[in-house]
Design a protein around this motif. Structure first.
Motif, mmCIF file in Angstrom:
data_model
loop_
_atom_site.group_PDB
_atom_site.id
_atom_site.type_symbol
_atom_site.label_atom_id
_atom_site.label_comp_id
_atom_site.label_asym_id
_atom_site.label_seq_id
_atom_site.Cartn_x
_atom_site.Cartn_y
_atom_site.Cartn_z
ATOM 1 N N ILE A 12 0.860 -0.678 -0.057
ATOM 2 C CA ILE A 12 -0.283 -0.079 0.319
ATOM 3 C C ILE A 12 0.892 1.112 -0.054
ATOM 4 O O ILE A 12 1.941 1.847 0.903
ATOM 5 C CB ILE A 12 -0.676 -0.022 1.233
ATOM 6 N N LYS A 13 0.612 1.882 -1.280
ATOM 7 C CA LYS A 13 1.424 3.642 -1.284
ATOM 8 C C LYS A 13 0.571 4.360 -1.251
ATOM 9 O O LYS A 13 -0.507 4.308 -2.531
ATOM 10 C CB LYS A 13 3.044 3.112 -1.628
ATOM 11 N N LEU A 14 0.762 5.591 -0.999
ATOM 12 C CA LEU A 14 -0.091 6.981 -0.957
ATOM 13 C C LEU A 14 1.486 8.085 -1.356
ATOM 14 O O LEU A 14 2.235 7.980 -0.831
ATOM 15 C CB LEU A 14 -0.547 7.427 -0.146
ATOM 16 N N LYS A 15 1.179 8.495 -2.459
ATOM 17 C CA LYS A 15 2.396 9.515 -2.457
ATOM 18 C C LYS A 15 2.332 10.231 -3.880
ATOM 19 O O LYS A 15 1.461 10.118 -4.622
ATOM 20 C CB LYS A 15 3.937 8.055 -3.319
ATOM 21 N N SER A 16 3.038 11.794 -3.913
ATOM 22 C CA SER A 16 3.107 12.348 -4.667
ATOM 23 C C SER A 16 3.701 12.164 -5.961
ATOM 24 O O SER A 16 3.677 13.247 -7.243
ATOM 25 C CB SER A 16 4.229 13.811 -4.366
ATOM 26 N N GLU A 17 4.253 11.088 -6.544
ATOM 27 C CA GLU A 17 5.660 10.753 -7.605
ATOM 28 C C GLU A 17 4.025 9.807 -8.569
ATOM 29 O O GLU A 17 3.585 9.510 -8.018
ATOM 30 C CB GLU A 17 6.858 10.671 -7.080
ATOM 31 N N LYS A 18 4.981 10.575 -9.511
ATOM 32 C CA LYS A 18 3.814 10.130 -10.662
ATOM 33 C C LYS A 18 4.809 8.173 -10.380
ATOM 34 O O LYS A 18 5.045 7.078 -9.840
ATOM 35 C CB LYS A 18 4.605 9.954 -12.332
ATOM 36 N N LEU A 19 3.041 7.211 -11.016
ATOM 37 C CA LEU A 19 3.064 5.785 -10.554
ATOM 38 C C LEU A 19 3.547 5.503 -11.029
ATOM 39 O O LEU A 19 3.500 5.968 -12.838
ATOM 40 C CB LEU A 19 1.658 5.793 -10.446
ATOM 41 N N SER A 20 3.730 4.156 -11.034
ATOM 42 C CA SER A 20 5.114 3.262 -12.169
ATOM 43 C C SER A 20 3.576 1.757 -11.954
ATOM 44 O O SER A 20 3.856 1.492 -11.256
ATOM 45 C CB SER A 20 5.990 2.476 -11.656
ATOM 46 N N VAL A 21 3.194 1.118 -13.769
ATOM 47 C CA VAL A 21 2.865 0.200 -13.963
ATOM 48 C C VAL A 21 3.415 -0.745 -13.590
ATOM 49 O O VAL A 21 3.236 -1.969 -12.863
ATOM 50 C CB VAL A 21 1.985 0.284 -15.080
ATOM 51 N N ALA A 59 -5.292 13.134 0.343
ATOM 52 C CA ALA A 59 -6.064 12.442 1.712
ATOM 53 C C ALA A 59 -5.382 12.301 2.785
ATOM 54 O O ALA A 59 -4.553 13.176 3.707
ATOM 55 C CB ALA A 59 -5.013 11.119 1.438
ATOM 56 N N TYR A 60 -6.839 12.220 4.254
ATOM 57 C CA TYR A 60 -6.485 11.570 5.745
ATOM 58 C C TYR A 60 -5.535 9.958 5.504
ATOM 59 O O TYR A 60 -6.055 8.970 5.257
ATOM 60 C CB TYR A 60 -7.907 11.415 5.584
ATOM 61 N N THR A 61 -4.015 10.669 5.451
ATOM 62 C CA THR A 61 -3.084 9.353 4.856
ATOM 63 C C THR A 61 -2.974 8.012 5.632
ATOM 64 O O THR A 61 -3.139 6.625 5.185
ATOM 65 C CB THR A 61 -1.547 9.930 4.364
ATOM 66 N N SER A 62 -2.908 8.339 7.261
ATOM 67 C CA SER A 62 -3.182 7.214 8.286
ATOM 68 C C SER A 62 -4.389 6.578 7.960
ATOM 69 O O SER A 62 -4.468 5.298 8.066
ATOM 70 C CB SER A 62 -2.617 7.706 9.244
ATOM 71 N N MET A 63 -6.052 7.301 8.110
ATOM 72 C CA MET A 63 -6.623 6.604 7.724
ATOM 73 C C MET A 63 -7.201 5.837 6.393
ATOM 74 O O MET A 63 -7.877 4.818 6.487
ATOM 75 C CB MET A 63 -7.662 7.773 8.094
ATOM 76 N N ALA A 64 -6.582 6.361 5.542
ATOM 77 C CA ALA A 64 -6.611 6.655 4.316
ATOM 78 C C ALA A 64 -6.522 3.892 4.271
ATOM 79 O O ALA A 64 -6.535 3.582 3.409
ATOM 80 C CB ALA A 64 -6.286 6.938 3.126
ATOM 81 N N GLU A 65 -3.984 4.833 4.726
ATOM 82 C CA GLU A 65 -4.133 3.562 4.881
ATOM 83 C C GLU A 65 -4.555 2.292 5.794
ATOM 84 O O GLU A 65 -4.492 1.018 5.227
ATOM 85 C CB GLU A 65 -2.099 4.252 5.374
ATOM 86 N N THR A 66 -4.855 2.736 6.677
ATOM 87 C CA THR A 66 -5.770 1.389 7.690
ATOM 88 C C THR A 66 -7.388 1.222 6.153
ATOM 89 O O THR A 66 -7.402 -0.265 6.962
ATOM 90 C CB THR A 66 -6.348 2.526 8.638
ATOM 91 N N GLU A 67 -7.546 2.191 5.962
ATOM 92 C CA GLU A 67 -9.301 1.677 5.049
ATOM 93 C C GLU A 67 -8.704 0.408 4.241
ATOM 94 O O GLU A 67 -9.324 -0.493 4.011
ATOM 95 C CB GLU A 67 -9.835 2.747 4.599
ATOM 96 N N ILE A 68 -7.410 1.178 3.489
ATOM 97 C CA ILE A 68 -6.983 0.115 2.414
ATOM 98 C C ILE A 68 -6.410 -1.494 2.620
ATOM 99 O O ILE A 68 -6.600 -2.584 2.311
ATOM 100 C CB ILE A 68 -5.906 1.286 1.334
#
Length: 134
Positions: A12-21, A59-68
């Motif tokens: 699980i990763k939330l990030k501001s950089e471009k995502l890589s398929v 995002a509310y990052t910590s909550m988003a990661e918990t939900e994921i």
């Protein structure tokens, strides 16, 4: 590779950089699986008849990661054969055609991974505190 080296994992990763398929799909590859299913959500140039230049996500990052993590647990209950799950979501500005979210799931057979990917994206959009501004 020994079987105990390929225990099921969630990435699980939330990030501001471009995502890589490629990066996301490689995370879930397993010698025990014949299927890797992907969902790539990209920024389109329109929404409800209006022109879109880019999207911006917060995002509310910590909550988003918990939900994921909860979504991943649900996937494993519904489809026990799923091996690895990766959910990467971009934050900040996402230009037209670039990926906002990439979800990858591996399983021995395609049906489980395809169903799990659809469940992941639908549940993520409904319950994870990540907000889109267009």
């Amino acid at each position: 590779m020994e079987e105990n080296e390929d225990v099921p994992k969630d990435f699980i990763k939330l990030k501001s950089e471009k995502l890589s398929v490629d990066e996301v799909s490689e995370l879930v590859v397993s010698p025990y699986c014949g299927a890797v299913s992907l969902f790539i959500g990209t920024t389109r140039n329109n929404f409800e008849g209006k022109k879109v230049i880019h999207l911006e996500y917060e995002a509310y990052t910590s909550m988003a990661e918990t939900e994921i993590k909860k979504i991943c647990r649900d996937v494993r209950q519904k489809w026990p054969s799923v091996k690895h799950i990766a959910v990467h979501h971009r934050l900040g500005v996402v230009p037209i055609t670039e990926a906002s979210v990439i979800i990858a799931v591996s399983s021995p057979h395609r049906a489980e991974s395809l169903e799990a990917v659809m469940y992941c994206i639908n549940t993520l959009k409904a319950s994870v505190p990540i907000w889109k501004k267009s």
